[in-house]
Design an enzyme around this catalytic site. Structure first.
Site, PDB file in Angstrom:
ATOM      1  CE  LYS A  53      -4.011  -2.273   1.908  1.00 57.89           C
ATOM      2  NZ  LYS A  53      -4.736  -2.805   3.055  1.00 57.89           N
ATOM      3  CD  GLN A  97      -4.063  -4.643   6.094  1.00 53.72           C
ATOM      4  OE1 GLN A  97      -4.072  -3.586   5.462  1.00 53.72           O
ATOM      5  NE2 GLN A  97      -4.470  -5.780   5.562  1.00 53.72           N
ATOM      6  CG  ASP A 120      -9.921  -0.064   4.189  1.00 57.03           C
ATOM      7  OD1 ASP A 120      -9.626  -0.549   3.088  1.00 57.03           O
ATOM      8  OD2 ASP A 120      -9.216  -0.173   5.209  1.00 57.03           O
TER       9      ASP A 120
HETATM   10  N1  GUN Z   1      -7.573  -6.891   5.447  1.00 54.81           N
HETATM   11  C1  GUN Z   1      -7.860  -7.625   4.342  1.00 54.81           C
HETATM   12  N2  GUN Z   1      -8.301  -6.825   3.351  1.00 54.81           N
HETATM   13  C2  GUN Z   1      -8.284  -5.569   3.838  1.00 54.81           C
HETATM   14  C3  GUN Z   1      -8.624  -4.304   3.277  1.00 54.81           C
HETATM   15  O1  GUN Z   1      -9.036  -4.168   2.126  1.00 54.81           O
HETATM   16  N3  GUN Z   1      -8.461  -3.243   4.114  1.00 54.81           N
HETATM   17  C4  GUN Z   1      -8.029  -3.361   5.397  1.00 54.81           C
HETATM   18  N4  GUN Z   1      -7.938  -2.274   6.140  1.00 54.81           N
HETATM   19  N5  GUN Z   1      -7.730  -4.515   5.943  1.00 54.81           N
HETATM   20  C5  GUN Z   1      -7.850  -5.609   5.164  1.00 54.81           C
END
Ligand code: GUN
Length: 284
Positions: A53, A97, A120
């Site tokens: 990311k 996350q 998100d």
């Molecule tokens: N864990 C698995 N996929 C995601 C996502 O798209 N965003 C976040 N914040 N955590 C995740």
């Protein structure tokens, strides 16, 4: 023989479009879109996601901050960090996350993030907006799937779409986006009876159950479009999706590989959302 949907190539193209838009935005406003990424604990898969990311931020010209917090972080400490980032003008997107360590209250943390910075789209306010079809932030993985379909010239309107999986992150929002694109949508899950029979109705099958190589030939209608959201590790350490690629590829019309299909698109949507948020912050 199916056409392979190259998520890496499509993602690269969209990211170059975002980079161009970002350069224009910086020139016009003197501001740089900023994303903060928070990870608690040392889950190796999460660490890889978080690194990717931040790399993507660099690629499109964003400012980014990374917070790698110890497993022992308390609810109050994490909430204080979210509050600080909510108030920080350099930060347009906040991503925590998931999953968080068990002792932390995930729902409370997601509620704490300012919905305007919730890139998100996990905050109930943004989830509700997706439900009514009037939304700013796209749910990252499902929107990535929609871009893959769109850029591959695959029509959704009137098609039988079967989504297997009902998570808040993928299955449920995916079904909503397909519905808004005028698909006829069925959501399946672990209690669905005759899953193979339901899947064989699908013109477009979205596999998101997290079971390695689960969907074999008997789940696929000849000529179907098969989108594999799974990301599993086989016993031999190899990455694989929810679809048995070798069996399904000869039957499908289009198929996404794992890796290199849906995966890169998730982060690309996150970049889109951060830019959208930065633009909104200027207009606010
Ligand atoms: N864990 C698995 N996929 C995601 C996502 O798209 N965003 C976040 N914040 N955590 C995740």
């Amino acid at each position: 023989m199916a056409k392979i949907i190259d998520g890496k190539a499509i993602s690269k193209q969209i990211r170059s479009e975002i980079a161009a838009e970002t350069a224009e935005f910086i020139k016009n406003t003197g501001r740089t879109p900023g994303l903060a990424v928070i990870i608690v604990g040392t889950d190796p898969a999460s660490q890889v996601y978080v690194r990717n990311k931040r790399k993507a931020c660099e690629e499109v010209g964003f400012y980014s901050e990374g917070y790698e917090l110890p497993e022992s972080t308390t609810q109050a400490e994490l909430e204080a960090l979210v509050d600080k980032l909510n108030a920080d003008e350099k930060i347009n997107g906040i991503l925590v996350q998931l999953p968080l360590p068990k002792h932390l209250d995930e729902t409370a943390i997601l509620l704490r993030i300012n919905p305007q910075k919730d890139v998100d789209a996990f905050h109930p306010y943004n989830v509700g907006k997706i439900m009514i079809g009037n939304y700013k932030f796209l749910p990252c993985t499902p929107a990535g799937v929609m871009s893959l379909l769109e850029r591959s010239g695959i029509e959704i309107s009137g098609k039988e779409c079967v989504v297997v999986g009902r998570s808040n992150i993928v299955g449920k929002p995916q079904a909503m986006l397909l519905l808004q694109a005028n698909g006829t949508v069925t959501i399946c899950h672990s209690r669905t009876k005759d899953l193979a029979e339901v899947c064989r109705r699908a013109d477009i099958l979205i596999a998101a159950i997290g079971k390695a190589d689960f969907f074999g030939a008997e789940y696929i209608k000849p000529g179907a479009v098969v989108i594999d959201v799974g990301m599993n590790r086989r016993a031999d350490g190899k990455l694989t999706g929810d679809v048995n690629f070798e069996e399904v590829e000869p039957i499908a019309s289009y198929i996404t590989p794992v890796p290199g299909g849906v995966g890169p698109m998730t982060i690309t949507t996150l970049m889109k959302n951060t830019l959208i948020s930065a633009k909104e912050s200027v207009n606010a």
